[in-house]
Design a protein around this motif. Structure first.
Motif, PDB file in Angstrom:
ATOM      1  N   GLY C  92       0.803  -1.214   0.000  1.00 20.03           N
ATOM      2  CA  GLY C  92       0.000   0.000   0.000  1.00 20.03           C
ATOM      3  C   GLY C  92       0.832   1.258   0.000  1.00 20.03           C
ATOM      4  O   GLY C  92       0.297   2.347  -0.163  1.00 20.03           O
ATOM      5  N   LYS C  93       2.132   1.140   0.233  1.00 23.56           N
ATOM      6  CA  LYS C  93       2.967   2.327   0.174  1.00 23.56           C
ATOM      7  C   LYS C  93       3.807   2.289  -1.091  1.00 23.56           C
ATOM      8  O   LYS C  93       3.860   3.233  -1.852  1.00 23.56           O
ATOM      9  N   PHE C  97      -1.955  -3.370  -5.061  1.00 21.83           N
ATOM     10  CA  PHE C  97      -2.503  -4.607  -5.596  1.00 21.83           C
ATOM     11  C   PHE C  97      -3.913  -4.352  -6.089  1.00 21.83           C
ATOM     12  O   PHE C  97      -4.732  -3.777  -5.383  1.00 21.83           O
ATOM     13  N   ALA C  98      -4.187  -4.720  -7.318  1.00 27.60           N
ATOM     14  CA  ALA C  98      -5.561  -4.641  -7.824  1.00 27.60           C
ATOM     15  C   ALA C  98      -6.042  -6.068  -8.005  1.00 27.60           C
ATOM     16  O   ALA C  98      -5.464  -6.830  -8.761  1.00 27.60           O
ATOM     17  N   ALA C  99      -7.090  -6.409  -7.251  1.00 27.35           N
ATOM     18  CA  ALA C  99      -7.466  -7.816  -7.177  1.00 27.35           C
ATOM     19  C   ALA C  99      -8.270  -8.265  -8.373  1.00 27.35           C
ATOM     20  O   ALA C  99      -8.781  -7.473  -9.160  1.00 27.35           O
ATOM     21  N   ALA C 105     -13.739  -7.266  -3.764  1.00 26.15           N
ATOM     22  CA  ALA C 105     -12.573  -6.621  -3.151  1.00 26.15           C
ATOM     23  C   ALA C 105     -12.957  -5.511  -2.190  1.00 26.15           C
ATOM     24  O   ALA C 105     -12.092  -4.922  -1.546  1.00 26.15           O
ATOM     25  N   PHE C 106     -14.242  -5.197  -2.132  1.00 31.99           N
ATOM     26  CA  PHE C 106     -14.675  -4.144  -1.215  1.00 31.99           C
ATOM     27  C   PHE C 106     -15.430  -4.749  -0.040  1.00 31.99           C
ATOM     28  O   PHE C 106     -16.193  -5.710  -0.210  1.00 31.99           O
ATOM     29  N   ALA C 114     -15.761   5.383   2.384  1.00 30.37           N
ATOM     30  CA  ALA C 114     -15.110   4.883   3.597  1.00 30.37           C
ATOM     31  C   ALA C 114     -13.839   4.120   3.258  1.00 30.37           C
ATOM     32  O   ALA C 114     -12.865   4.149   4.010  1.00 30.37           O
ATOM     33  N   HIS C 115     -13.822   3.443   2.113  1.00 28.54           N
ATOM     34  CA  HIS C 115     -12.610   2.727   1.714  1.00 28.54           C
ATOM     35  C   HIS C 115     -11.468   3.703   1.455  1.00 28.54           C
ATOM     36  O   HIS C 115     -10.320   3.434   1.782  1.00 28.54           O
ATOM     37  N   GLU C 118     -10.283   5.236   4.868  1.00 26.65           N
ATOM     38  CA  GLU C 118      -9.832   4.299   5.884  1.00 26.65           C
ATOM     39  C   GLU C 118      -8.348   4.489   6.212  1.00 26.65           C
ATOM     40  O   GLU C 118      -7.493   4.559   5.328  1.00 26.65           O
ATOM     41  N   LEU C 164     -11.513   0.701  -7.664  1.00 23.23           N
ATOM     42  CA  LEU C 164     -10.454  -0.055  -6.995  1.00 23.23           C
ATOM     43  C   LEU C 164      -9.083   0.466  -7.415  1.00 23.23           C
ATOM     44  O   LEU C 164      -8.187   0.659  -6.578  1.00 23.23           O
ATOM     45  N   LEU C 167      -8.477   3.725  -5.967  1.00 20.60           N
ATOM     46  CA  LEU C 167      -8.209   3.555  -4.536  1.00 20.60           C
ATOM     47  C   LEU C 167      -6.742   3.224  -4.294  1.00 20.60           C
ATOM     48  O   LEU C 167      -6.076   3.837  -3.462  1.00 20.60           O
ATOM     49  N   VAL C 168      -6.210   2.263  -5.060  1.00 23.64           N
ATOM     50  CA  VAL C 168      -4.826   1.874  -4.794  1.00 23.64           C
ATOM     51  C   VAL C 168      -3.850   2.903  -5.350  1.00 23.64           C
ATOM     52  O   VAL C 168      -2.774   3.118  -4.789  1.00 23.64           O
ATOM     53  N   LEU C 171      -2.783   5.680  -3.123  1.00 21.87           N
ATOM     54  CA  LEU C 171      -1.743   5.410  -2.133  1.00 21.87           C
ATOM     55  C   LEU C 171      -0.356   5.760  -2.684  1.00 21.87           C
ATOM     56  O   LEU C 171       0.642   5.590  -2.002  1.00 21.87           O
TER      57      LEU C 171
END
Lengths: 270, 317, 326
Positions: C92-93, C97-99, C105-106, C114-115, C118, C164, C167-168, C171
C-alpha cells in the motif's frame, strides 16, 4: 489422520451412549435395590458393596435411582424425539410435495414459533392439563415437530427437483412410491443428524422441567429431579454429581455424533 | 434508504408475531375463564367474600361472565391494555404490580447474560479463529461442546459449590448486590456463549479468507487493524441475525436459573404460581413474556437490518 | 537489461503448500524483473501459479498454509516477504494490488468513500476526497461524488474496477500488481480499463506487473512477457520476441488457441494443466500435452537463453520453422 480421529470420536460417543442405555435397560439386573425404598436409617450412606454409589437424603439407593431415572429420562426424551420426528417428517414431506397454501402456512408458522420462548407454551399446557411428565411431553411434542416438518419440507423440495425423480415419474412410479422409495431414503441421513442433536435438546428440556417440579412427579426417579433433590444438601455432592454427569455425557455424545454426521454429509455434497 | 423488500420482510415477520400474540392471549384468557376455580369464584376469593351461589351469580353478571365468550375476550383485552390483570391469589396484590417488580430482576439477569454472551463469545471466537488448529483452538472447541451440553441447573449448582461454598468468592443465593448477579447471569449465558463462540469462529475464518480482507491487507493495513475494522464487523452479521432466535431461549432459560439461585424474578414467580394454581399470575406471566419477546425480536430485526447495509437496501445476503 | 532500470526483481521465488508434513510445490524458482515505468506481463492458464506469485510478492500468503522462499527486491531494497509486520511498510505504500474480482474486493459493509478514507486521520479527509474525485473523473466516471456513499453491491463491475484502481493509486505506489484486472469485465470496459492502466504508467510513472490469461491484454500492455506453466516460467523475454517467435510449445499453443490471431482453424490445446500436487516427474511438465514431446523431454529442463534476452525451458522445440515440418 482426520478420518481416523473422526472414527475414534464417533466410536467413543456411540460407546458411551450404548453403555448408558444398556445399563439403564438392565436396571433390574444391575441393582437389586428398589429405587423408591425409603430407609431413614441409612441416610447419606457412603459407597459400599450394598450401595455402590451410596444413598440419598431418604436413604434410597443412588445407583438404583440413577439407573431407573435414566430409563425415565432417556425413555421420555427418545419418545418425544421419535414421535415428533415421525410426525414432522411425514407432514414436512407431504407439505413439500403438495406446496400451495398449506405449505406456506407451515413455513410461516415455523418462522414464528422458531424463537418463541418454549417455557410459555409448556406453561400454558401444564397449567391447563396440570403438572406431570405426560403433559410436558405433549407440550414438547407440540413445539418440536414443526422443526422436523420444516427441515423435511426443504429437503423434499430439493430432492423433488432432481432429474432422477423425473426419470422415476417417466418410468411410471406413482407419487406415493416416489416419496417413499426415492425421497425418504435421500433425506434420511440429514434428518438423522438433526434428530441426534434434537434428542439432546429434548433430554435437557425434560430433565429441566422435572427439575422445576413440572415433569416427573416424586417419588419416581429422574435425573433432573435427582439434581433438584440434591440442592438442599450441597455438602453431599454425590446426589447431584452422578445424574448431572450422566446428562452431560449423553448430550455431548449425541451432539458430537450429530455434528460428525452433518460434516460427513456436507463433505459428500461438495 | 429502506426499500420495499426490507420493509415487507419485516412487516411479514411482524404480522406473524402478532398472530401468535393473539393466540397466546386467547390461551391466556381461556386459562382463567374455563378452568377449575372459575373467574367468579376467583374474584370472590380475592375480595374474601363468602362463596354462596347468589354471590357467584351476582358476580358473574357484574363481571359480564354471562356474555358470549368473544365479547368477554374483548372486554378482557380492554382491561389488559389498561394494565388490569386482576389480583394474585397468593398475595392479593395486583398482578401488574407484582410482575413489574419481578420483571426488573429478570431484565437485569437477561441483559447481563446477553452482555456476557456478546463479549465472551467475541473474545473466545476471535482467539479460536486466530489460533485455528492450535492448542488454544482445541481447548475453546472442547469448551463449546461442554458448554452447549451442560444442563443449566447442574452447572448452576456446580458453580455455587465451587465459587461460593468452597472458595467463598461469591454469594450463594439471593439478589442483594451486583455480586449476586455474576453466577446466575454466567450460568444463563453459558450455553449461548458456546453456541456463539462456535458461530463466530467459523464466521471469522470464512470472512478472513474473503478477497476484500486480502485486498485491505494489500493496501497496507496491519493484521489487527483489518481484523477489527473488516473481519469482526462482517463476522458479526450471523450473530445479529440469530440473536432474535435465541432471545426466547434466554427468557426460557431464566426460569431454571432463577430457581437455582433463588433469584426473585419472573421465572421463579411463575413456577411458584403454577404450583399454587395462581392463574392470574400465570396469565400475566404468559402475556408479559410474549409481549417482551415480540418487541425484542422486532427490535432485533430492525437493528440487524440497520447494521447490514445490504439488508437495508433490500438484497438477500 | 541494465540493473538500474529494474524496479522490481524476484529471485528464485518459490511457494509450496503445506499439507500435513508434506510440502506441495506450487510456484517453482520464479525469477522475474520489472522495468521502471514498464509493464511486465505474466501469462498462463488458470492454476499455473500466477496469482500465487503476485500474493507471494506482497507477502500475503498465510504462513500456516504456504511456505515462501526466495527473495524480492524493490529498487535496491530487499522486500521482507516472509515477515508480515515489516511488509506493512511496503504494502500500500510502495506495492499496490488490484485484485481479480472487484466485486469481492470491497468490504460489503463500507461505502466507497469509507474505503478511501480508511486509515487516514480526519484532517486529511477533505484532501483525499478531492484527490479521489479528480482521479475518478480522469478515469471517466461521470459523477465521482455520487459514488462516495454507495456500497459495492450497488455498482457495476466496470465501475468497481475503476474505483479499486483509483483507490490503490491514491496510495501513490511505485509498483502496481494487477491480478487479472480485466477478467470480470466486458469487452468495452476492458478497453477502457487498459487505457486507464496505460495512463497511470505514462503519467504517474507507475510500473505494472500484469497478470492475465488473456494474450490480447498482455500483448497490448506488456514490454516483457513471462509465460508460466505448472508453477514454472517456461519462456520469457521481450514481448516482440516471445509473442513474435515463441520458442516453447506451450506459448505456441496459447497463441493458437486465441481467436483471430491466424487464419488457421482455432485450435484448443488438448488436456489440462497439472493440478496442484499432481506429480509431473522430473521432466518437462508440459510434455504430456505437447505435440512435439520426445524422449529428451523426460529429462530435467532448464531455462536457457536461446537468442539474446529470450529464454525457453524446452530442449527440443526451435520455433515456428520446426513446427511447420513437424
Amino acid at each position: 489422520m482426520r478420518k481416523r480421529g473422526r472414527k475414534v470420536t464417533a466410536a467413543c460417543c456411540a460407546g458411551c451412549l450404548t453403555f448408558l442405555a444398556a445399563a439403564c435397560l438392565l436396571a433390574p439386573v444391575l441393582s437389586s435395590c428398589d429405587p423408591n425404598l425409603v430407609n431413614p436409617l441409612k441416610k447419606f450412606a457412603g459407597m459400599s458393596r450394598e450401595h455402590p454409589l451410596g444413598t440419598d437424603y431418604l436413604g434410597r439407593d443412588l445407583l438404583a435411582r440413577l439407573l431407573w431415572g435414566g430409563r425415565n429420562t432417556l425413555g421420555y426424551a427418545a419418545a418425544v424425539t421419535a414421535v415428533s420426528a415421525v410426525i414432522g417428517t411425514g407432514v414436512g414431506m407431504i407439505s413439500g410435495f403438495l406446496g400451495g397454501a398449506a405449505d406456506r402456512l407451515l413455513m410461516r408458522g415455523s418462522d414464528v414459533l422458531r424463537a418463541f420462548p418454549g417455557v410459555v407454551l409448556v406453561l400454558i399446557i401444564v397449567s391447563i392439563l396440570g403438572a406431570g411428565i405426560g403433559n410436558v411431553c405433549i407440550a414438547l411434542l407440540l413445539t418440536r415437530w414443526i422443526w422436523y416438518a420444516r427441515m423435511a419440507r426443504n429437503l423434499t423440495r430439493e430432492e423433488l427437483s432432481r432429474p432422477s425423480i423425473l426419470a422415476g415419474r417417466l418410468a411410471g412410479s406413482g407419487w406415493g412410491a416416489i416419496l417413499i422409495h426415492h425421497v425418504f431414503p435421500a433425506i434420511l441421513p440429514q434428518m438423522l443428524s438433526v434428530l441426534s442433536v434434537d434428542f439432546g435438546g429434548a433430554l435437557l428440556s425434560i430433565s429441566g422441567y422435572s427439575f422445576l417440579g413440572l415433569g416427573i412427579l416424586p417419588p419416581e426417579p429422574e435425573w433432573g429431579m435427582m439434581i433438584s433433590d440434591g440442592r438442599s444438601y450441597m455438602d453431599k455432592p454425590g446426589m447431584m454429581f452422578w445424574p448431572g454427569i450422566c446428562i452431560l455425557i449423553v448430550v455431548i455424545s449425541v451432539n458430537v455424533l450429530g455434528d460428525l454426521l452433518r460434516d460427513i454429509l456436507e463433505e459428500k455434497r461438495t | 434508504m429502506w426499500n420495499n423488500f426490507a420493509l415487507r420482510q419485516i412487516g411479514r415477520q411482524l404480522t406473524g408475531l402478532l398472530v401468535l400474540l393473539f393466540f397466546v392471549s386467547v390461551a391466556a384468557f381461556v386459562l382463567v375463564r374455563l378452568l377449575p376455580g372459575d373467574a367468579a369464584t376467583a374474584y370472590l376469593n380475592s375480595i374474601n367474600a363468602p362463596l354462596t351461589e347468589e354471590a357467584i351469580e351476582e358476580v358473574e353478571k357484574e363481571l359480564g361472565l354471562d356474555a358470549p365468550l368473544p365479547v368477554q375476550y374483548g372486554k378482557w383485552m380492554i382491561q389488559v391494555f389498561k394494565g388490569d390483570l386482576g389480583f394474585s391469589y397468593q398475595t392479593g396484590r395486583p398482578v401488574t404490580e407484582e410482575l413489574s417488580e419481578d420483571l426488573r430482576y429478570t431484565g437485569a439477569l437477561a441483559l447481563t447474560a446477553l452482555g456476557w454472551v456478546l463479549v465472551l463469545s467475541l473474545i473466545l471466537g476471535t482467539f479460536s479463529a486466530g489460533h485455528s488448529g492450535g492448542a488454544v483452538d482445541m481447548m475453546i472447541r472442547i469448551f463449546t461442546f461442554l458448554g452447549s451440553a451442560m444442563p443449566k441447573f447442574w452447572l448452576g449448582f456446580l458453580a455455587v459449590s465451587l465459587f461460593s461454598l468452597r472458595w467463598k468468592l461469591l454469594p450463594v443465593q439471593g439478589a442483594a448486590t451486583w455480586k449476586h448477579l455474576i453466577l446466575p447471569s454466567l450460568t444463563l449465558a453459558c450455553s449461548y456463549i458456546a453456541t456463539y463462540t462456535k458461530l463466530l469462529r467459523n464466521s471469522i475464518l470464512e470472512v478472513q479468507s474473503s478477497p476484500f480482507v486480502l485486498h485491505a491487507r494489500s493496501r497496507g493495513f496491519s493484521k489487527r487493524f483489518v481484523l477489527v475494522r473488516h473481519v469482526i464487523p462482517n463476522a458479526m452479521t450471523p450473530v445479529f441475525t440469530t440473536l432474535g432466535l435465541h432471545l426466547g431461549g434466554i427468557l426460557s432459560g431464566s426460569v431454571i436459573v432463577e430457581n437455582v439461585f433463588a433469584w426473585p424474578g419472573l421465572g421463579r414467580m411463575c413456577v411458584d404460581a403454577v404450583a399454587a394454581r395462581n392463574y392470574p399470575m400465570i396469565q400475566g406471566y404468559i402475556l408479559l413474556l410474549s409481549v417482551i419477546f415480540v418487541t425484542a425480536n422486532m427490535l432485533c430485526d430492525l437493528a440487524c437490518a440497520a447494521f447490514h447495509p445490504r439488508l437495508r437496501a433490500g438484497g438477500r445476503t | 537489461m541494465k540493473k538500474e532500470d529494474v524496479i522490481l526483481q524476484t529471485e528464485n521465488l518459490s511457494v509450496s503448500m503445506r499439507a500435513g508434513k508434506e510440502r506441495i510445490p506450487a510456484v517453482k524458482d520464479v525469477t522475474l524483473s520489472l522495468k521502471r515505468k514498464g509493464c511486465t506481463g505474466i501469462i498462463g492458464e488458470s492454476g499455473c501459479g500466477k496469482s500465487l506469485t503476485c500474493q507471494a510478492v506482497l507477502g500475503l500468503l498465510e504462513p500456516k498454509k504456504w511456505t515462501v522462499t526466495g527473495k524480492v527486491f524493490l529498487e535496491d531494497e530487499e522486500v521482507p516477504i516472509t515477515d508480515d509486520r515489516s511488509m506493512d511498510r511496503f504494502r500500500g505504500k510502495k506495492l499496490a494490488f488490484a485484485a481479480q474480482n472487484p466485486m469481492a474486493a470491497f468490504d460489503p459493509r463500507m461505502t466507497m468513500g469509507a474505503h478511501f478514507l480508511e486509515g487516514h486521520s480526519r484532517r486529511e479527509w477533505d484532501a483525499i476526497r478531492k484527490d479521489a474525485g479528480e482521479r475518478l473523473a480522469r478515469m471517466g466516471i461521470c459523477e465521482p461524488e455520487s459514488l462516495w456513499n454507495r456500497y459495492s453491491f450497488e455498482l457495476s463491475g466496470g465501475q468497481l474496477q475503476r474505483v479499486l484502481i483509483a483507490l490503490v493509486l491514491g496510495l501513490h505506489p511505485k509498483v502496481l500488481l494487477a491480478d487479472e484486472p480485466t477478467t470480470a469485465l466486458d469487452q468495452a470496459t476492458e478497453e477502457e480499463l487498459l487505457r486507464i492502466l496505460e495512463d497511470c504508467q505514462n503519467q504517474e510513472g507507475i510500473s505494472i506487473l500484469l497478470v492475465s490469461h488473456d494474450l490480447d491484454v498482455i500483448s497490448r500492455m506488456a514490454d516483457t512477457v513471462y509465460v508460466m506453466y505448472a508453477g514454472q516460467i517456461v519462456e520469457c523475454g521481450e514481448k516482440e520476441a516471445v509473442l513474435g517467435n515463441p520458442l516453447h510449445p506451450y506459448t505456441g499453443g496459447l497463441m493458437r488457441s486465441r481467436p483471430g490471431f491466424s487464419k488457421e482453424r482455432l485450435k484448443a490445446m488438448n488436456g489440462y494443466p497439472p493440478r496442484l500436487g499432481e506429480s509431473t516427474g522430473s521432466g518437462c511438465a508440459f510434455a504430456p500435452r505437447c505435440p512435439f514431446a520426445k524422449e529428451v523431454c523426460k529429462g530435467e529442463q532448464v531455462l536457457r537463453e536461446m537468442t539474446p534476452g529470450h529464454f525457453s525451458r524446452c530442449s527440443c522445440f526451435r520455433g515456428q520453422g520446426e513446427e511447420k515440418h513437424g
